[in-house]
Design a protein around this motif. Structure first.
Motif, PDB file in Angstrom:
ATOM      1  N   SER A   1       0.827  -1.211   0.000  1.00 33.75           N
ATOM      2  CA  SER A   1       0.000   0.000   0.000  1.00 33.75           C
ATOM      3  C   SER A   1       0.858   1.257   0.000  1.00 33.75           C
ATOM      4  CB  SER A   1      -0.931   0.004   1.213  1.00 33.75           C
ATOM      5  OG  SER A   1      -1.950  -0.948   1.048  1.00 33.75           O
ATOM      6  N   LEU A   2       1.978   1.223   0.741  1.00 30.61           N
ATOM      7  CA  LEU A   2       2.858   2.399   0.760  1.00 30.61           C
ATOM      8  C   LEU A   2       3.394   2.690  -0.637  1.00 30.61           C
ATOM      9  CD1 LEU A   2       4.891   1.923   4.070  1.00 30.61           C
ATOM     10  CD2 LEU A   2       3.301   3.782   3.519  1.00 30.61           C
ATOM     11  N   LYS A   3       3.791   1.616  -1.344  1.00 35.76           N
ATOM     12  CA  LYS A   3       4.312   1.782  -2.696  1.00 35.76           C
ATOM     13  C   LYS A   3       3.235   2.385  -3.605  1.00 35.76           C
ATOM     14  CE  LYS A   3       5.605  -1.783  -5.351  1.00 35.76           C
ATOM     15  NZ  LYS A   3       6.266  -3.081  -5.554  1.00 35.76           N
ATOM     16  N   LEU A   4       2.015   1.877  -3.418  1.00 37.90           N
ATOM     17  CA  LEU A   4       0.884   2.334  -4.233  1.00 37.90           C
ATOM     18  C   LEU A   4       0.608   3.825  -4.034  1.00 37.90           C
ATOM     19  CD1 LEU A   4      -1.301   0.934  -6.061  1.00 37.90           C
ATOM     20  CD2 LEU A   4      -2.767   0.969  -4.027  1.00 37.90           C
ATOM     21  N   VAL A   5       0.493   4.249  -2.778  1.00 41.96           N
ATOM     22  CA  VAL A   5       0.128   5.655  -2.556  1.00 41.96           C
ATOM     23  C   VAL A   5       1.292   6.578  -2.912  1.00 41.96           C
ATOM     24  CG1 VAL A   5      -1.684   5.188  -0.873  1.00 41.96           C
ATOM     25  CG2 VAL A   5       0.627   5.586  -0.071  1.00 41.96           C
ATOM     26  N   ARG A   6       2.525   6.115  -2.696  1.00 42.36           N
ATOM     27  CA  ARG A   6       3.676   6.955  -3.103  1.00 42.36           C
ATOM     28  C   ARG A   6       3.712   7.087  -4.619  1.00 42.36           C
ATOM     29  NH1 ARG A   6       7.451   4.074   1.224  1.00 42.36           N
ATOM     30  NH2 ARG A   6       7.127   5.476   2.991  1.00 42.36           N
ATOM     31  N   ALA A   7       3.419   5.993  -5.319  1.00 36.02           N
ATOM     32  CA  ALA A   7       3.396   6.045  -6.789  1.00 36.02           C
ATOM     33  C   ALA A   7       2.298   6.987  -7.278  1.00 36.02           C
ATOM     34  CB  ALA A   7       3.186   4.647  -7.360  1.00 36.02           C
TER      35      ALA A   7
END
Lengths: 91, 168
Positions: free
Chosen positions: A50-56
């Motif tokens: 999820s962190l990767k998703l929202v940062r992307a």
């Protein structure tokens, strides 16, 4: 409207197909229509996907609240991220 | 009488004084991003959302409530039940005398007593006095939610701070 919090969940069987990213993009588009200025996302620090998703999606880290939650026998840190949208108050 | 000796649990009959102190902050400062003038009815409802584990305390001088502090539920989700959010407000003509620090330290003591693990505080980045009090009481800066508030015609950055409670 000023600040809202986004939440995204994807069924186990439908992961890794870009659905989360598509939902986040749709949420951002809706937030722009509704003239929100800030979207906040709160993600448990161990949730790398999820962190990767929202940062992307362009969200920037605003800090990590240590041991703010407790579940399944463990203290959980929570990352706060935010996306600032270029809208004017009342505009 | 020292300040410490004048701290006690808030009673229902303190709500009008609590409301008056809060209303000043609502109408004149970014200490709260509330913009609706509180009423005794709305503060009574707020008061009833507190309990033994989420206390409201008041500082009293010469029989008058001059400040209040609270530990409020951080989130209704059960995984956050060991976390509370602190609020402290001081009557304008009693600020700068250590009452905010005394209330904050008492909230930390109460949090330890009831077994809370974390106290969170959200303070406008421009509110230097409250930030100084929080840091003095051991709160550490987590980060800043940029422009997440809007009051008096401008966006307000909000700092998130936390105090880990040693429950040993």
């Amino acid at each position: 409207m000023y600040t809202a919090e986004s939440s995204v969940y994807v069924a186990m069987s439908s992961r890794r197909q870009g659905i989360g990213a598509a939902l986040l993009a749709a949420i951002e588009a809706r937030a722009r229509e509704l003239n929100y200025h800030v979207i906040i996302a709160r993600v448990v620090a161990t949730n790398a996907t999820s962190l990767k998703l929202v940062r992307a999606a362009g969200y920037k880290d605003a800090g990590t609240i240590r041991e703010v939650g407790y579940k399944f026998g463990k203290w959980l840190d929570m990352c706060v991220l935010q996306l600032v949208l270029p809208c004017l108050p009342g505009g | 009488m020292t300040i410490d000796q004048s701290l006690r649990d808030a009673l229902l009959e303190d709500v009008p004084a609590i409301t008056e102190i809060y209303a000043h902050a609502v109408l004149n400062t970014v200490a709260t991003l509330d913009t609706e003038q509180p009423t005794i009815a709305s503060q009574t409802e707020w008061f009833h959302h507190h309990d033994k584990d989420h206390p409201v305390i008041v500082a009293v001088q010469d029989g008058v409530v001059v400040g209040w502090g609270s530990l409020s539920v951080w989130s209704p989700k059960q995984g956050y039940r060991t976390t509370a959010e602190a609020s402290v407000y001081i009557a304008p003509d009693h600020q700068g005398r250590g009452i905010g620090t005394a209330l904050t330290l008492e909230l930390i003591r109460r949090a330890r007593t009831v077994g809370l693990h974390v106290i969170v505080a959200r303070i406008a980045s421009s509110n230097e006095v409250s930030l100084r009090v929080a840091r003095h009481c051991g709160f550490l800066l987590v980060g800043t939610m940029r422009e997440s508030g809007f009051k008096f015609g401008e966006y307000v950055d909000v700092d998130v701070l936390q105090r880990l409670i040693n429950t040993e």
